[in-house]
Design a protein around this motif. Structure first.
Motif, short mmCIF file in Angstrom:
data_model
loop_
_atom_site.label_atom_id
_atom_site.label_comp_id
_atom_site.label_asym_id
_atom_site.label_seq_id
_atom_site.Cartn_x
_atom_site.Cartn_y
_atom_site.Cartn_z
N ALA B 2 -10.14 -7.89 -4.28
CA ALA B 2 -9.16 -7.64 -3.20
C ALA B 2 -8.89 -6.16 -3.04
N PRO B 3 -8.60 -5.74 -1.83
CA PRO B 3 -8.25 -4.32 -1.64
C PRO B 3 -7.06 -3.89 -2.51
N LEU B 4 -7.16 -2.66 -2.99
CA LEU B 4 -6.08 -2.07 -3.79
C LEU B 4 -5.35 -1.02 -2.97
N THR B 5 -4.12 -0.77 -3.35
CA THR B 5 -3.42 0.39 -2.78
C THR B 5 -4.15 1.66 -3.18
N ASN B 6 -4.35 2.55 -2.21
CA ASN B 6 -4.94 3.86 -2.52
C ASN B 6 -3.90 4.95 -2.23
N GLY B 7 -2.99 5.14 -3.20
CA GLY B 7 -1.89 6.11 -3.04
C GLY B 7 -2.41 7.51 -2.82
N ARG B 8 -1.65 8.29 -2.06
CA ARG B 8 -2.08 9.66 -1.75
C ARG B 8 -0.85 10.53 -1.48
N VAL B 9 -1.06 11.86 -1.51
CA VAL B 9 0.05 12.81 -1.30
C VAL B 9 -0.30 13.72 -0.13
N PHE B 10 0.54 13.67 0.90
CA PHE B 10 0.36 14.51 2.07
C PHE B 10 1.11 15.83 1.93
N THR B 25 5.98 17.82 0.32
CA THR B 25 4.89 16.87 0.10
C THR B 25 5.48 15.47 0.10
N VAL B 26 4.67 14.51 0.54
CA VAL B 26 5.15 13.13 0.67
C VAL B 26 4.12 12.19 0.06
N TYR B 27 4.61 11.30 -0.81
CA TYR B 27 3.73 10.27 -1.36
C TYR B 27 3.64 9.12 -0.37
N ASP B 28 2.44 8.57 -0.22
CA ASP B 28 2.23 7.51 0.77
C ASP B 28 1.37 6.40 0.14
N ALA B 29 1.81 5.15 0.32
CA ALA B 29 1.10 4.02 -0.30
C ALA B 29 0.60 3.03 0.73
N THR B 30 0.39 3.52 1.94
CA THR B 30 0.00 2.58 3.01
C THR B 30 -1.51 2.33 3.07
N GLU B 31 -2.29 3.21 2.49
CA GLU B 31 -3.74 3.05 2.58
C GLU B 31 -4.22 2.07 1.51
#
Lengths: 344, 344
Positions: B2-10, B25-31
């Motif tokens: 199954a797809p996993l969350t790919n957290g990232r920092v903008f 900077t903003v952490y984002d967990a939507t991808e």
């Protein structure tokens, strides 16, 4: 022979701001000397011919502090500076009558010295004027040559150097050495006459910093790979702003600060990191051992052949020392200042 | 799978003053990402393990200007910093599954890269923790080693070096290299815990600059022959005042100015002349070609044997990047800051 007046210049008072002729230094004609009978005690009698007035002398006109490299002048003592004298009498086997001697000499018409410590006997096969030996062939010339050789490393055809105070004896030799090395030369000075001299010796872009903004010239003609700094202050900041990656800064003098009691803060020094800049401060004495032989092999022939030019602003007699000192600090001199004390 | 969350920092906004977590900077967990099926297009899939937070990153958080050496972060883009990842899948013949890769990595849990441009495959025969490769064996360690080798020239037993920010990954390696070279080491940091670490690695005189005046320590323990500058500002002025003739200044960083919008003016720079000082600014990338081989030959064995020590301040997960960035800029971190993104 009847005793002669032996004029001399005393250091009289620490100046605040610019030195004041007749107050900071005082000419005195009360001493006499009999050249035939003055005892030599194994030493020799010098007749002073030429004396040099240089920017660094301002630094000796204040009490000792940690940024100083030359001992302070002592109040009530005769001031010394670099000069050339001729030997009138000698009891020292290493010194012959007629020898010309270079080194730190007292500002006095005639002086007895014990030995050659701190002095050297000049050789002058091309019969250059003796005043050249306190300028292009003396301390200023050595300053330019030795530090250029030591610190302009990596210089290449196509690089650009900026020289401040480019009409002085140091700056004008730097300009000519840089041209011999194939660099583009930008140089500044404070009068149109000085600018003309800088053009005459090959400067590509010569300008009067009093009428043209240094930052504007460097913006247009830069970026620069080397800055030869004789002045410090805002000019140094402009050079930092206009410097290319890996630029070298040769810190020779900061006359902008000599008479203000403080050095100007440098606001953009942080660029040293992003641009990988290198700054070399130096005192020529510390380079002497390494470069002196090459200096005397290289520069006098270039001067004799006319490939390297120099210009002098002659003051006559020790009475003019105070005015000459002030002119050098203010930049109102026209070229390298020489006190012509006497003909041979 | 199954797809996993790919957290990232903008990177979200240019900061004024200190960076603000959640704003700069903003952490984002939507991808999300499916590790088994994400197309590689001839590249490879990396799992991010460790990311480095370093002082220089503040410089990338502003629009381009002439003092910058690293490109600005772009608003709305995932920020990069040095990191280590492990290869999960590969269609590139030069990259094997299980390889560990070092270089500028995106702040993202999983990322597909096309080739090794700007990256290198790590070798780790002594089985050191992978986080060491973004600290003592990464960019900070290389910074310390390469510039120490390049610019501390003339170092001798009996000389004294002063290191600011001595508990960081750069400063702490400089301290240990200087001790191996036989120098006396004075070092400063901003907390008692950092001071203790500096003592643990052999610093002769370690002090907390927030409770003890730098100028007083240098007056007592100097003069200094080398200053390794990580901070600039008043500390640099104190080092200039305390420097010996022919001292070398290695200008590595000026964190005192990174968050103020201006660099502090240096008031006593004029001492460069009388003391014959040399200042070297540098960017480690420009030294890499010359020194990289010697770095990897020298430093990893010393770390593996315990002769060179390092200390880390671990932050867990990409959610902590904003806090970690702020801590490094304020100096409230305890040691080299590592974002531990994932176990293998």
């Amino acid at each position: 022979m009847a005793p002669l007046t032996n004029g001399r210049v005393f250091f009289n008072a620490y100046p605040e701001g610019y030195p004041v002729p007749g107050k900071t230094t005082v000419y005195d004609a009360t001493e006499t000397i009999d050249l035939d009978t003055v005892p030599l005690n194994g030493g020799f009698l010098l007749k002073t011919l030429e004396l040099s007035i240089d920017p660094y002398m301002r630094g000796r006109m204040r009490p000792l502090n940690k940024t100083m490299y030359a001992a302070p002048y002592e109040i009530g003592q005769v001031i010394p500076s670099f000069g050339v004298g001729v030997v009138l009498r000698s009891e020292n086997s290493k010194v012959k009558v007629g020898n010309h001697i270079y080194g730190l000499l007292e500002h006095r018409q005639y002086v007895v010295r014990k030995d050659l410590e701190g002095l050297q006997v000049l050789v002058n096969p091309s019969n250059l004027p003796w005043s050249a030996f306190i300028g292009v062939l003396g301390m200023p010339g050595r300053t330019a040559f030795m530090a250029w050789k030591e610190y302009s490393s990596g210089r290449r055809c196509g690089e650009t150097v900026f020289v401040s105070a480019g009409a002085g004896p140091v700056g004008s030799l730097v300009i000519q050495l840089a041209k011999l090395d194939g660099l583009k030369v930008i140089a500044s000075a404070g009068s149109d006459e000085k600018v003309q001299f800088m053009k005459d010796i090959g400067t590509d872009v010569a300008f009067n910093y009093k009428t043209t903004k240094t930052a504007d010239v460097l913006e247009k003609e830069g970026p620069i790979d080397i800055y030869w700094d004789n002045v410090g202050g805002e000019t140094l900041e402009a050079a930092i702003d206009a410097s290319r990656i890996n630029a070298r800064f040769i810190e020779c003098g900061m006359i902008s600060a000599y008479n203000s009691g403080h050095t100007f803060p440098i606001h953009n020094f942080g660029q040293i990191i992003g641009k990988s800049l290198t700054f070399h401060g130096f005192i020529v004495d510390r380079l002497r051992e390494k470069w002196e032989e090459e200096f005397y092999k290289t520069v006098p022939p270039l001067v004799a052949s006319g490939q390297i030019k120099f210009k002098e602003d002659m003051y006559n007699g020790l009475e003019s020392v105070g005015d000459a000192i002030l002119a050098v600090q203010k930049g109102t001199n026209k070229a390298k200042v020489v006190i012509h004390v006497a003909d041979e």
